[in-house]
Scaffold this motif. Structure first.
Motif, PDB file in Angstrom:
ATOM      1  N   ASP A  24       0.885  -1.323  -0.293  1.00  0.00           N
ATOM      2  CA  ASP A  24      -0.137   0.144   0.349  1.00  0.00           C
ATOM      3  C   ASP A  24       1.066   1.291  -0.361  1.00  0.00           C
ATOM      4  OD1 ASP A  24      -2.351  -1.724   0.103  1.00  0.00           O
ATOM      5  OD2 ASP A  24      -2.480  -1.974   2.888  1.00  0.00           O
ATOM      6  N   ASN A  25       0.973   1.853   0.832  1.00  0.00           N
ATOM      7  CA  ASN A  25       1.358   2.569   1.335  1.00  0.00           C
ATOM      8  C   ASN A  25       2.721   3.241   2.556  1.00  0.00           C
ATOM      9  OD1 ASN A  25      -0.834   3.525   2.852  1.00  0.00           O
ATOM     10  ND2 ASN A  25      -0.206   5.836   3.268  1.00  0.00           N
ATOM     11  N   THR A  26       3.329   2.185   3.047  1.00  0.00           N
ATOM     12  CA  THR A  26       4.163   1.873   4.164  1.00  0.00           C
ATOM     13  C   THR A  26       5.305   0.989   3.467  1.00  0.00           C
ATOM     14  OG1 THR A  26       2.045   1.576   4.968  1.00  0.00           O
ATOM     15  CG2 THR A  26       3.885   0.756   6.142  1.00  0.00           C
ATOM     16  N   LEU A  27       6.496   1.491   4.442  1.00  0.00           N
ATOM     17  CA  LEU A  27       7.554   0.997   3.464  1.00  0.00           C
ATOM     18  C   LEU A  27       7.832   0.261   4.708  1.00  0.00           C
ATOM     19  CD1 LEU A  27      10.130   2.949   0.625  1.00  0.00           C
ATOM     20  CD2 LEU A  27       8.643   0.923   0.708  1.00  0.00           C
ATOM     21  N   ARG A  28       8.637  -0.714   4.682  1.00  0.00           N
ATOM     22  CA  ARG A  28       9.008  -1.402   6.806  1.00  0.00           C
ATOM     23  C   ARG A  28      10.160  -2.854   6.247  1.00  0.00           C
ATOM     24  NH1 ARG A  28       4.174  -3.813   6.106  1.00  0.00           N
ATOM     25  NH2 ARG A  28       2.939  -2.425   7.198  1.00  0.00           N
ATOM     26  N   ASN A  29      10.596  -2.290   6.947  1.00  0.00           N
ATOM     27  CA  ASN A  29      11.304  -3.742   7.513  1.00  0.00           C
ATOM     28  C   ASN A  29      12.245  -4.127   8.578  1.00  0.00           C
ATOM     29  OD1 ASN A  29      13.820  -2.067   8.279  1.00  0.00           O
ATOM     30  ND2 ASN A  29      14.851  -1.986   7.009  1.00  0.00           N
ATOM     31  N   GLU A  30      13.261  -4.378   9.357  1.00  0.00           N
ATOM     32  CA  GLU A  30      12.909  -5.511  10.946  1.00  0.00           C
ATOM     33  C   GLU A  30      13.325  -4.479  11.388  1.00  0.00           C
ATOM     34  OE1 GLU A  30      16.943  -6.960   8.985  1.00  0.00           O
ATOM     35  OE2 GLU A  30      14.785  -6.001   7.783  1.00  0.00           O
ATOM     36  N   PHE A  31      13.763  -3.204  11.425  1.00  0.00           N
ATOM     37  CA  PHE A  31      13.949  -1.479  11.834  1.00  0.00           C
ATOM     38  C   PHE A  31      12.963  -0.512  12.182  1.00  0.00           C
ATOM     39  CE2 PHE A  31      18.157  -3.380  10.558  1.00  0.00           C
ATOM     40  CZ  PHE A  31      18.730  -3.884  11.995  1.00  0.00           C
ATOM     41  N   GLU A  33       9.486   1.121   9.926  1.00  0.00           N
ATOM     42  CA  GLU A  33       8.525   1.047   8.898  1.00  0.00           C
ATOM     43  C   GLU A  33       8.359   2.907   9.117  1.00  0.00           C
ATOM     44  OE1 GLU A  33       4.091  -0.294   9.223  1.00  0.00           O
ATOM     45  OE2 GLU A  33       4.277   1.316  10.653  1.00  0.00           O
ATOM     46  N   ALA A  34       7.810   3.457   7.048  1.00  0.00           N
ATOM     47  CA  ALA A  34       8.330   4.670   6.957  1.00  0.00           C
ATOM     48  C   ALA A  34       6.503   4.572   6.036  1.00  0.00           C
ATOM     49  CB  ALA A  34       9.185   4.771   5.569  1.00  0.00           C
ATOM     50  N   VAL A  35       5.828   5.854   6.209  1.00  0.00           N
ATOM     51  CA  VAL A  35       4.280   5.802   5.993  1.00  0.00           C
ATOM     52  C   VAL A  35       4.077   6.921   4.580  1.00  0.00           C
ATOM     53  CG1 VAL A  35       1.958   5.927   6.374  1.00  0.00           C
ATOM     54  CG2 VAL A  35       3.122   4.957   8.226  1.00  0.00           C
ATOM     55  N   ILE A  36       3.676   7.126   3.754  1.00  0.00           N
ATOM     56  CA  ILE A  36       4.002   7.379   2.823  1.00  0.00           C
ATOM     57  C   ILE A  36       2.311   8.348   2.307  1.00  0.00           C
ATOM     58  CG2 ILE A  36       4.505   8.311   0.294  1.00  0.00           C
ATOM     59  CD1 ILE A  36       6.902   7.373   1.895  1.00  0.00           C
ATOM     60  N   ASN A  37       1.768   9.655   2.382  1.00  0.00           N
ATOM     61  CA  ASN A  37       1.027  10.264   2.158  1.00  0.00           C
ATOM     62  C   ASN A  37       0.626  10.423   0.933  1.00  0.00           C
ATOM     63  OD1 ASN A  37      -1.159  12.492   2.237  1.00  0.00           O
ATOM     64  ND2 ASN A  37      -0.066  13.103   4.001  1.00  0.00           N
ATOM     65  N   PRO A  38      -0.924   8.952   1.018  1.00  0.00           N
ATOM     66  CA  PRO A  38      -1.648   8.876  -0.697  1.00  0.00           C
ATOM     67  C   PRO A  38      -1.641  10.525  -0.944  1.00  0.00           C
ATOM     68  CG  PRO A  38      -3.055   8.647   1.230  1.00  0.00           C
ATOM     69  CD  PRO A  38      -1.376   9.072   1.423  1.00  0.00           C
ATOM     70  N   THR A  39      -2.055  11.071  -0.390  1.00  0.00           N
ATOM     71  CA  THR A  39      -2.488  12.728  -0.880  1.00  0.00           C
ATOM     72  C   THR A  39      -1.807  13.358  -1.692  1.00  0.00           C
ATOM     73  OG1 THR A  39      -4.513  12.379   0.569  1.00  0.00           O
ATOM     74  CG2 THR A  39      -4.434  14.661  -0.690  1.00  0.00           C
ATOM     75  N   THR A  40      -0.287  13.937  -1.229  1.00  0.00           N
ATOM     76  CA  THR A  40       0.904  13.999  -0.948  1.00  0.00           C
ATOM     77  C   THR A  40       1.737  14.305  -1.688  1.00  0.00           C
ATOM     78  OG1 THR A  40       1.716  15.019   1.197  1.00  0.00           O
ATOM     79  CG2 THR A  40      -0.141  16.217   1.057  1.00  0.00           C
ATOM     80  N   GLU A 103       9.942   0.048  -2.743  1.00  0.00           N
ATOM     81  CA  GLU A 103      10.328   0.832  -3.342  1.00  0.00           C
ATOM     82  C   GLU A 103       8.944   1.189  -3.397  1.00  0.00           C
ATOM     83  OE1 GLU A 103      12.823   1.935  -6.455  1.00  0.00           O
ATOM     84  OE2 GLU A 103      10.805   2.251  -7.802  1.00  0.00           O
ATOM     85  N   ILE A 104       8.852   2.273  -2.945  1.00  0.00           N
ATOM     86  CA  ILE A 104       6.958   3.694  -3.207  1.00  0.00           C
ATOM     87  C   ILE A 104       7.785   4.757  -3.830  1.00  0.00           C
ATOM     88  CG2 ILE A 104       5.529   4.239  -2.347  1.00  0.00           C
ATOM     89  CD1 ILE A 104       5.807   3.166   0.022  1.00  0.00           C
ATOM     90  N   THR A 105       6.526   5.310  -5.507  1.00  0.00           N
ATOM     91  CA  THR A 105       6.655   6.078  -6.477  1.00  0.00           C
ATOM     92  C   THR A 105       6.173   6.758  -6.115  1.00  0.00           C
ATOM     93  OG1 THR A 105       8.874   4.447  -7.382  1.00  0.00           O
ATOM     94  CG2 THR A 105       7.719   6.944  -7.975  1.00  0.00           C
ATOM     95  N   THR A 106       6.666   7.695  -5.680  1.00  0.00           N
ATOM     96  CA  THR A 106       5.093   9.273  -5.661  1.00  0.00           C
ATOM     97  C   THR A 106       5.225  10.277  -6.751  1.00  0.00           C
ATOM     98  OG1 THR A 106       6.191  10.841  -4.551  1.00  0.00           O
ATOM     99  CG2 THR A 106       4.818   8.482  -3.592  1.00  0.00           C
ATOM    100  N   ARG A 107       4.804  10.663  -8.128  1.00  0.00           N
ATOM    101  CA  ARG A 107       4.564  11.793  -9.256  1.00  0.00           C
ATOM    102  C   ARG A 107       3.738  13.133  -8.981  1.00  0.00           C
ATOM    103  NH1 ARG A 107       5.641   6.574 -11.452  1.00  0.00           N
ATOM    104  NH2 ARG A 107       7.644   6.904 -13.107  1.00  0.00           N
TER     105      ARG A 107
END
Length: 254
Positions: A24-31, A33-40, A103-107
Motif C-alpha cells: 500500500d503506502n508503507t515501507l518496512r523492514n526489521e528496523f 516503518e515509513a508511511v507515505i501520504n497518499p494525498t501529498t 520501493e514506492i514512487t510518487t509523482r
C-alpha cells in the motif's frame, strides 16, 4: 574466495507468507516503518516498532520571499513572511515489492497557495532489508524560476523531527561538529541526537542547509543558475557510524 550468507538457514519452520517490504503506502523492514501520504506524496512518518512518536517527516517545497517591507514598517523576520509551496500527488504506487527491497514512487506537482503549478516532481522512497537507512531519489522539473537571493528563494527538501530539544551535529572536513546558526554547511550528514536515540539526514553532497524553528531544516536543492535536477538523500535511524553510511550513499554500486 569470497563468501555466501544464507538468511534463516537454521532449518526452522518458515513463514508461508513472506514479509514484503512495500505494501500500500508503507515501507518496512526489521528496523523501522515509513508511511507515505497518499494525498501529498510526502514522507508522513518514520518510526521504530519499539517506540512511539514520529522520528522524521520529509517533503519537497519551493520557498519564495514575502512582500518587501516598506520604509518605516516594523521589522519582521524573513522566515515569518516567507511562503512555501505545497505538494499534490498525482500517483503513489508500489514499484518494487520483494522480501529484500521495497520501493514506492510518487509523482505530482508543487503548487503555490493560489493553486499555480511551480514544479513537477518524482520521488522514489526505497528501503533494503538489513539497512537502517531510507533512501529518497528526487527528480525536479521546475516551472517557476527562483529569485536572485539564494537563501530566500529556492527549491528544497524539507525535514521535520519531533524532538526540538535534540542536539544538532554536522560534518565539516569529514569530522563531526556541533551545528550552530541558522545557515550552515553539511556535505555529508546532519545528526539529531538526544539521550534516547539519534536520527541522521544523509545529505548526499547537498552542502547548504537552513534551519527553522529548532526542529525543521531546509536542504537546498535548486537556486537560480543551478542545472542539477536529480538528487539523492537518506534518512537513518540510530546509525553507529553515520559517516560510513553517508559515503556509502554517494558511492555507486560495483
Amino acid at each position: 574466495m569470497g563468501y555466501v550468507f544464507i538468511a534463516n538457514a537454521g532449518g526452522g519452520k518458515r513463514d508461508s507468507r513472506p514479509l514484503l517490504l512495500a505494501e500500500d503506502n508503507t515501507l518496512r523492514n526489521e528496523f523501522f516503518e515509513a508511511v507515505i501520504n497518499p494525498t501529498t506524496g510526502t514522507l508522513a512518518a518514520m518510526h521504530e516498532y519499539k517506540a512511539r512518536g514520529n522520528r522524521m517527516s520529509q517533503q519537497l517545497a519551493m520557498r519564495m520571499p514575502g512582500p518587501k517591507q516598506k520604509p518605516g514598517d516594523t521589522y519582521r523576520d524573513p522566515d515569518e513572511t516567507a511562503r512555501y509551496s505545497v505538494m499534490a500527488a498525482d500517483s503513489v504506487e508500489v514499484t518494487i515489492a520483494t522480501t529484500a527491497l521495497g520501493e514506492i514512487t510518487t509523482r505530482g506537482r508543487l503548487l503555490s497557495l493560489e493553486g499555480e503549478k511551480l514544479a513537477g516532481f518524482v520521488q522514489k522512497y526505497r528501503v533494503w532489508r538489513g539497512s537502517r537507512v531510507l533512501t529518497v531519489d528526487i527528480e525536479l522539473d521546475p516551472v517557476e524560476e527562483t529569485k536572485a537571493d539564494p537563501w530566500n528563494s529556492y527549491y528544497c527538501c524539507r525535514f521535520a523531527w519531533g524532538d526540538e530539544t535534540s542536539d544538532l551535529f554536522r560534518t565539516a572536513n569529514e569530522t563531526r561538529q556541533p551545528a550552530s546558526g541558522q545557515r550552515f554547511e553539511a556535505p555529508h550528514y546532519i545528526e539529531m541526537l538526544n539521550p534516547k536515540n539519534s536520527t541522521t539526514i544523509l545529505t548526499g553532497c547537498l552542502p547548504y542547509q537552513r534551519g527553522h524553528e529548532h526542529r525543521m531544516l531546509d536542504s537546498l536543492l535548486v537556486t537560480r543558475g543551478e542545472r542539477q535536477r536529480e538528487f539523492r538523500v537518506g534518512i537513518g535511524l540510530d546509525l553507529t557510524h553515520p559517516m560510513l553510511d553517508a559515503i556509502g550513499l554517494l558511492t555507486p554500486l560495483v
